[in-house]
Design a protein around this motif. Structure first.
Motif, PDB file in Angstrom:
ATOM      1  N   GLY A  86     -94.012  67.109  11.507  1.00  7.66           N
ATOM      2  CA  GLY A  86     -92.601  66.436  11.688  1.00  7.66           C
ATOM      3  C   GLY A  86     -92.609  65.102  12.022  1.00  7.66           C
ATOM      4  O   GLY A  86     -91.702  64.317  11.582  1.00  7.66           O
ATOM      5  N   GLU A  87     -93.910  64.421  12.345  1.00  6.09           N
ATOM      6  CA  GLU A  87     -93.875  62.952  12.648  1.00  6.09           C
ATOM      7  C   GLU A  87     -93.862  62.447  11.066  1.00  6.09           C
ATOM      8  O   GLU A  87     -93.311  61.360  10.852  1.00  6.09           O
ATOM      9  CB  GLU A  87     -95.106  62.927  13.169  1.00  6.09           C
ATOM     10  N   ALA A  88     -94.674  63.316  10.216  1.00 10.45           N
ATOM     11  CA  ALA A  88     -94.813  62.541   8.936  1.00 10.45           C
ATOM     12  C   ALA A  88     -93.382  62.492   8.240  1.00 10.45           C
ATOM     13  O   ALA A  88     -93.046  61.702   7.493  1.00 10.45           O
ATOM     14  CB  ALA A  88     -95.794  63.503   7.958  1.00 10.45           C
ATOM     15  N   VAL A  89     -92.504  63.584   8.632  1.00  3.09           N
ATOM     16  CA  VAL A  89     -91.096  63.618   8.060  1.00  3.09           C
ATOM     17  C   VAL A  89     -90.263  62.436   8.540  1.00  3.09           C
ATOM     18  O   VAL A  89     -89.441  61.973   7.822  1.00  3.09           O
ATOM     19  CB  VAL A  89     -90.500  65.037   8.334  1.00  3.09           C
ATOM     20  N   VAL A  90     -90.515  62.238   9.903  1.00  7.53           N
ATOM     21  CA  VAL A  90     -89.625  61.044  10.536  1.00  7.53           C
ATOM     22  C   VAL A  90     -89.997  59.739   9.855  1.00  7.53           C
ATOM     23  O   VAL A  90     -89.166  58.910   9.377  1.00  7.53           O
ATOM     24  CB  VAL A  90     -89.795  60.996  11.985  1.00  7.53           C
ATOM     25  N   LEU A  91     -91.402  59.779   9.459  1.00  7.46           N
ATOM     26  CA  LEU A  91     -91.966  58.278   8.912  1.00  7.46           C
ATOM     27  C   LEU A  91     -91.463  58.379   7.555  1.00  7.46           C
ATOM     28  O   LEU A  91     -90.873  57.140   7.340  1.00  7.46           O
ATOM     29  CB  LEU A  91     -93.582  58.472   8.820  1.00  7.46           C
ATOM     30  N   LEU A  92     -91.353  59.262   6.729  1.00  6.15           N
ATOM     31  CA  LEU A  92     -90.953  59.304   5.464  1.00  6.15           C
ATOM     32  C   LEU A  92     -89.389  58.888   5.365  1.00  6.15           C
ATOM     33  O   LEU A  92     -89.017  58.260   4.473  1.00  6.15           O
ATOM     34  CB  LEU A  92     -91.319  60.364   4.778  1.00  6.15           C
ATOM     35  N   VAL A  93     -88.704  59.640   6.133  1.00  7.74           N
ATOM     36  CA  VAL A  93     -87.028  59.460   6.127  1.00  7.74           C
ATOM     37  C   VAL A  93     -86.848  58.088   6.762  1.00  7.74           C
ATOM     38  O   VAL A  93     -86.025  57.259   5.995  1.00  7.74           O
ATOM     39  CB  VAL A  93     -86.374  60.233   7.103  1.00  7.74           C
ATOM     40  N   THR A  94     -87.607  57.569   7.448  1.00  2.64           N
ATOM     41  CA  THR A  94     -87.170  55.918   8.039  1.00  2.64           C
ATOM     42  C   THR A  94     -87.528  55.040   7.068  1.00  2.64           C
ATOM     43  O   THR A  94     -86.717  54.079   6.697  1.00  2.64           O
ATOM     44  CB  THR A  94     -88.161  55.839   9.162  1.00  2.64           C
ATOM     45  N   ALA A  95     -88.636  55.279   6.083  1.00  4.48           N
ATOM     46  CA  ALA A  95     -89.078  54.471   5.300  1.00  4.48           C
ATOM     47  C   ALA A  95     -88.089  54.474   3.957  1.00  4.48           C
ATOM     48  O   ALA A  95     -87.540  53.371   3.428  1.00  4.48           O
ATOM     49  CB  ALA A  95     -90.546  54.642   4.592  1.00  4.48           C
ATOM     50  N   VAL A  96     -87.716  55.630   3.637  1.00  3.29           N
ATOM     51  CA  VAL A  96     -86.801  55.760   2.424  1.00  3.29           C
ATOM     52  C   VAL A  96     -85.286  55.230   2.783  1.00  3.29           C
ATOM     53  O   VAL A  96     -84.622  54.714   1.921  1.00  3.29           O
ATOM     54  CB  VAL A  96     -86.631  57.258   2.119  1.00  3.29           C
ATOM     55  N   ALA A  97     -84.895  55.433   4.345  1.00  4.86           N
ATOM     56  CA  ALA A  97     -83.642  54.964   4.595  1.00  4.86           C
ATOM     57  C   ALA A  97     -83.617  53.348   4.523  1.00  4.86           C
ATOM     58  O   ALA A  97     -82.470  52.840   4.252  1.00  4.86           O
ATOM     59  CB  ALA A  97     -83.447  55.411   5.920  1.00  4.86           C
ATOM     60  N   ILE A  98     -84.785  52.866   5.035  1.00  5.88           N
ATOM     61  CA  ILE A  98     -84.568  51.414   4.975  1.00  5.88           C
ATOM     62  C   ILE A  98     -84.583  50.958   3.365  1.00  5.88           C
ATOM     63  O   ILE A  98     -83.831  49.957   3.276  1.00  5.88           O
ATOM     64  CB  ILE A  98     -86.082  50.725   5.571  1.00  5.88           C
ATOM     65  N   VAL A  99     -85.158  51.382   2.728  1.00  3.97           N
ATOM     66  CA  VAL A  99     -85.022  51.141   1.230  1.00  3.97           C
ATOM     67  C   VAL A  99     -83.855  51.234   0.643  1.00  3.97           C
ATOM     68  O   VAL A  99     -83.135  50.429  -0.233  1.00  3.97           O
ATOM     69  CB  VAL A  99     -86.115  51.762   0.337  1.00  3.97           C
ATOM     70  N   ALA A 100     -83.172  52.450   1.006  1.00  5.33           N
ATOM     71  CA  ALA A 100     -81.910  52.755   0.580  1.00  5.33           C
ATOM     72  C   ALA A 100     -80.694  51.980   1.014  1.00  5.33           C
ATOM     73  O   ALA A 100     -79.652  51.804   0.318  1.00  5.33           O
ATOM     74  CB  ALA A 100     -81.792  54.447   0.734  1.00  5.33           C
ATOM     75  N   THR A 101     -80.797  51.718   2.419  1.00  9.68           N
ATOM     76  CA  THR A 101     -79.753  50.938   3.119  1.00  9.68           C
ATOM     77  C   THR A 101     -79.959  49.794   3.529  1.00  9.68           C
ATOM     78  O   THR A 101     -80.225  48.772   2.713  1.00  9.68           O
ATOM     79  CB  THR A 101     -79.332  51.977   4.378  1.00  9.68           C
ATOM     80  N   ASN A 102     -80.438  49.390   4.676  1.00 13.36           N
ATOM     81  CA  ASN A 102     -81.121  48.327   5.166  1.00 13.36           C
ATOM     82  C   ASN A 102     -82.041  48.659   6.504  1.00 13.36           C
ATOM     83  O   ASN A 102     -82.093  49.628   6.962  1.00 13.36           O
ATOM     84  CB  ASN A 102     -79.703  47.287   5.437  1.00 13.36           C
ATOM     85  N   MET A 103     -82.321  47.533   6.868  1.00  8.43           N
ATOM     86  CA  MET A 103     -83.490  47.471   8.030  1.00  8.43           C
ATOM     87  C   MET A 103     -82.896  48.190   9.259  1.00  8.43           C
ATOM     88  O   MET A 103     -83.395  49.255   9.920  1.00  8.43           O
ATOM     89  CB  MET A 103     -83.885  46.371   8.515  1.00  8.43           C
ATOM     90  N   LEU A 114     -83.107  58.447  15.665  1.00 11.87           N
ATOM     91  CA  LEU A 114     -82.333  59.435  15.868  1.00 11.87           C
ATOM     92  C   LEU A 114     -83.035  60.782  15.345  1.00 11.87           C
ATOM     93  O   LEU A 114     -83.145  61.858  15.976  1.00 11.87           O
ATOM     94  CB  LEU A 114     -81.114  59.369  15.079  1.00 11.87           C
ATOM     95  N   MET A 115     -83.731  60.716  14.132  1.00 11.63           N
ATOM     96  CA  MET A 115     -84.590  61.798  13.908  1.00 11.63           C
ATOM     97  C   MET A 115     -85.656  62.161  14.874  1.00 11.63           C
ATOM     98  O   MET A 115     -86.021  63.256  15.122  1.00 11.63           O
ATOM     99  CB  MET A 115     -85.250  61.638  12.483  1.00 11.63           C
ATOM    100  N   ALA A 116     -86.362  60.869  15.496  1.00 12.77           N
ATOM    101  CA  ALA A 116     -87.420  61.134  16.270  1.00 12.77           C
ATOM    102  C   ALA A 116     -87.017  62.145  17.669  1.00 12.77           C
ATOM    103  O   ALA A 116     -87.757  62.729  18.088  1.00 12.77           O
ATOM    104  CB  ALA A 116     -88.267  60.135  16.689  1.00 12.77           C
ATOM    105  N   VAL A 117     -85.830  61.555  18.114  1.00 19.26           N
ATOM    106  CA  VAL A 117     -85.272  62.155  19.129  1.00 19.26           C
ATOM    107  C   VAL A 117     -84.848  63.476  18.858  1.00 19.26           C
ATOM    108  O   VAL A 117     -85.231  64.627  19.778  1.00 19.26           O
ATOM    109  CB  VAL A 117     -84.067  61.417  19.686  1.00 19.26           C
ATOM    110  N   ALA A 118     -84.218  63.790  17.931  1.00 22.43           N
ATOM    111  CA  ALA A 118     -83.922  65.293  17.621  1.00 22.43           C
ATOM    112  C   ALA A 118     -85.150  66.148  17.439  1.00 22.43           C
ATOM    113  O   ALA A 118     -85.211  67.270  17.920  1.00 22.43           O
ATOM    114  CB  ALA A 118     -83.020  65.449  16.194  1.00 22.43           C
ATOM    115  N   LYS A 119     -86.186  65.715  16.622  1.00 22.85           N
ATOM    116  CA  LYS A 119     -87.500  66.362  16.849  1.00 22.85           C
ATOM    117  C   LYS A 119     -87.966  66.729  17.967  1.00 22.85           C
ATOM    118  O   LYS A 119     -88.420  67.882  18.209  1.00 22.85           O
ATOM    119  CB  LYS A 119     -88.345  65.721  15.812  1.00 22.85           C
TER     120      LYS A 119
END
Length: 569
Positions: free
Chosen positions: A453-470, A479-484
């Protein structure tokens, strides 16, 4: 028929799982308490026969805590360390400024403030502040959107917010941020930084945003292959990266070299930092061969200092700009604060001196960013690269980081033209290497194996920063970490007895009943025999939220029939 009854359990009535959980917590607490260093003085630690140094590291001399003892040795150690940190800081300050789309001298201004002002303030004794690669992407986007003049206003407001958070003693709360989110943030920054600096390696201009930079890479490859100038710049940058990768290996291999060669290579690799050597060699090659590559543009220290005025603040408060400006300020504040305090925690593990006071360190960073904003410079953070170099060079007090600011000031004031001969491609190589170190490649596999679960949060955060902004990427990661965490802690289990007999079916609920587990809970209850009496005991629940309580009440109403009696205890 009994309705919902809240019963307080006596300690003797705890279930086996409760006792096991409490035992685990007590064990973890005792382990944590045993590993935390005692605040006793070195003298008392010596009398008790215990060392205050971290495991695997040699204990420092008591004179570290008593400058009056051997003060000459202390000053000598701090002086040497300050020179090492200065040599590490120069290429990083200039490289971060160039990558951020601002004059190179502004990076030096931030480094000077980080040394002379933040270095004097209490908080952490040995970590060094200055412009950081972690904010490069955000600064570049802010300059492109609001202009260079508004950068000082944004940094100034962020510094004031840091001062306020430190005064409210919120520094310790930053340690509660999920490590996966922080690693994902750094990984996303590293990916965006690398993608943008690949263009600079070839003396080309990056399109701008992360997705645009990635989409333009095939065209960059084609353009570079057909241009001799671009290939020359790429060779300079690639050589810089290669040297940065090989330098630590050369340091480790130096003792195994033949005697005369080892006596030359060993002190050189230990004293000279890799970024300085790489930039110096590349600059020398470019100057001697007079290669046609882009070089750093020099304007002079005083020429680039521009305090923000009322027009800059007014621009940021306009209707169409205000939301973006607020988001940028919050991103500056949170990311700079988190990176500084995480760096402080890492630096504390490298030495056995006084521990960091997080609230004072947050205020020190806020004071530095406030002054940087008044000067129109880059935002600052405390970063592990310069801080680790400071500790490993033998620094003993905060004098080393203050002196490093002095050397930066002297260099920027007396030798500004020295920057004009530095090729931009070699600075891009330094930043590509720094961006690669931000990506937790080695930590990914064990994290995926042990904490998926932590690995998924890490990956989603990194991809979201690349796709959107910081800012949006970090917010999504949080939000994902809190939901997890909410999902993992809201576990409810039903113990069912009496299904084989003819009497009442006894059901006991254990755990935390929240809306996240409500569908599964209702499915289990609906599967119970409809022609049998059901005795539902809720006293084993540690938590029952309103949604679950209402749903259980509805379930009881629906199951009520003329021939069946339900009991909810």
């Amino acid at each position: 028929m009994r309705r919902f009854r809240s019963a307080r359990r006596h300690p003797s009535q705890l279930s086996i799982s409760d006792r096991s959980t409490q035992s685990t917590v007590r064990s973890a607490q005792s382990t944590t308490q045993s590993t935390v260093r005692s605040p006793q003085s070195p003298e008392s630690a010596t009398r008790s026969g215990k060392s205050t140094a971290p495991s695997g590291k040699s204990s420092r001399s008591p004179s570290y805590f008593h400058p009056s003892r051997g003060s000459l040795a202390l000053w000598r150690a701090d002086f040497t360390a300050s020179l090492v940190v200065f040599l590490v800081a120069v290429p990083l300050c200039v490289g971060v400024a160039v990558a951020s789309g601002v004059p190179a001298e502004l990076g030096l201004v931030t480094g000077i403030v980080g040394g002379l002002l933040t270095g004097l303030l209490p908080g952490s004794s040995l970590q060094v502040s200055g412009p950081a690669a972690g904010l490069t992407v955000l600064v570049y986007e802010a300059v492109q959107e609001f202009g260079l003049g508004a950068l000082g206003a944004l940094v100034l407001v962020a510094g004031v917010l840091q001062l306020a958070m430190g005064a409210l003693r919120l520094g310790g709360w930053f340690r509660a941020i999920s490590v996966a989110v922080v690693q994902g943030m750094l990984a996303g920054i590293g990916l965006v930084l690398i993608a943008s600096q690949l263009y600079t390696l070839a003396d080309a201009k990056a399109p701008g945003s992360g997705p645009a930079n990635l989409a333009g890479l095939p065209e960059l490859v084609a353009d570079t292959a057909g241009s001799g100038t671009a290939l020359t710049a790429l060779a300079i940058g690639a050589s810089t990266i290669a040297l940065l990768l090989l330098w630590p290996r050369l340091r480790k291999a130096a003792p195994r070299l033949p005697g005369p060669l080892a006596r030359v290579v060993l002190p050189v690799t230990r004293v000279l930092p890799a970024p300085l050597v790489a930039v110096a060699l590349a600059t020398t090659v470019v100057a001697v061969l007079d290669l046609p590559v882009a070089r750093v543009e020099v304007q002079g220290l005083l020429d680039v200092v521009r305090p923000p005025d009322g027009a800059d603040f007014a621009q940021l408060t306009e209707a169409g700009v205000l939301a973006g400006a607020v988001g940028t300020v919050l991103a500056f504040t949170l990311i700079a604060s988190a990176e500084s305090l995480f760096s402080a925690a890492a630096v504390d593990r490298l030495h056995d001196g006084p521990r960091t006071d997080y609230d004072k360190e947050l205020m020190a960073q806020g004071a530095g960013n406030t002054v940087c904003g008044l000067l129109g410079a880059l935002p600052m953070t405390a970063v592990i690269v310069r801080s680790a170099a400071n500790v490993h060079a033998g620094a003993r007090t905060k004098a080393s980081r203050v002196l490093h600011g002095v050397w930066l000031l002297v260099f920027a004031a007396l030798f500004p033209a020295a920057l004009g001969v530095v090729p931009i491609a070699t600075l891009a190589g330094v930043l590509v290497h720094a961006g690669g170190k931000l990506i937790p490649v080695k930590e990914w596999r064990p994290l995926w194996r042990e904490h998926r679960g932590e690995a998924v949060v890490l990956l989603v955060t990194a991809v979201a920063i690349v796709a959107t902004n910081m800012f949006e990427g970090v917010l999504l990661g949080l939000l994902m970490a809190v939901a997890k965490s909410a999902w993992e802690t809201s576990h409810v289990h039903l113990e069912v007895e009496g299904l084989e007999g003819a009497g009442a079916v006894r059901v006991r609920a254990l755990g935390n009943a929240t809306f996240l587990r409500l569908p599964k809970l209702l499915d289990q209850l609906e599967a119970l025999p409809r022609d049998r009496e059901v005795d539902l005991d809720l006293s084993g629940l540690r938590h029952l939220d309103h949604a679950c309580a209402a749903a259980l009440g509805n379930w009881e109403e629906q199951r009520r029939g003329p021939d069946i009696d339900r009991v909810i205890a």
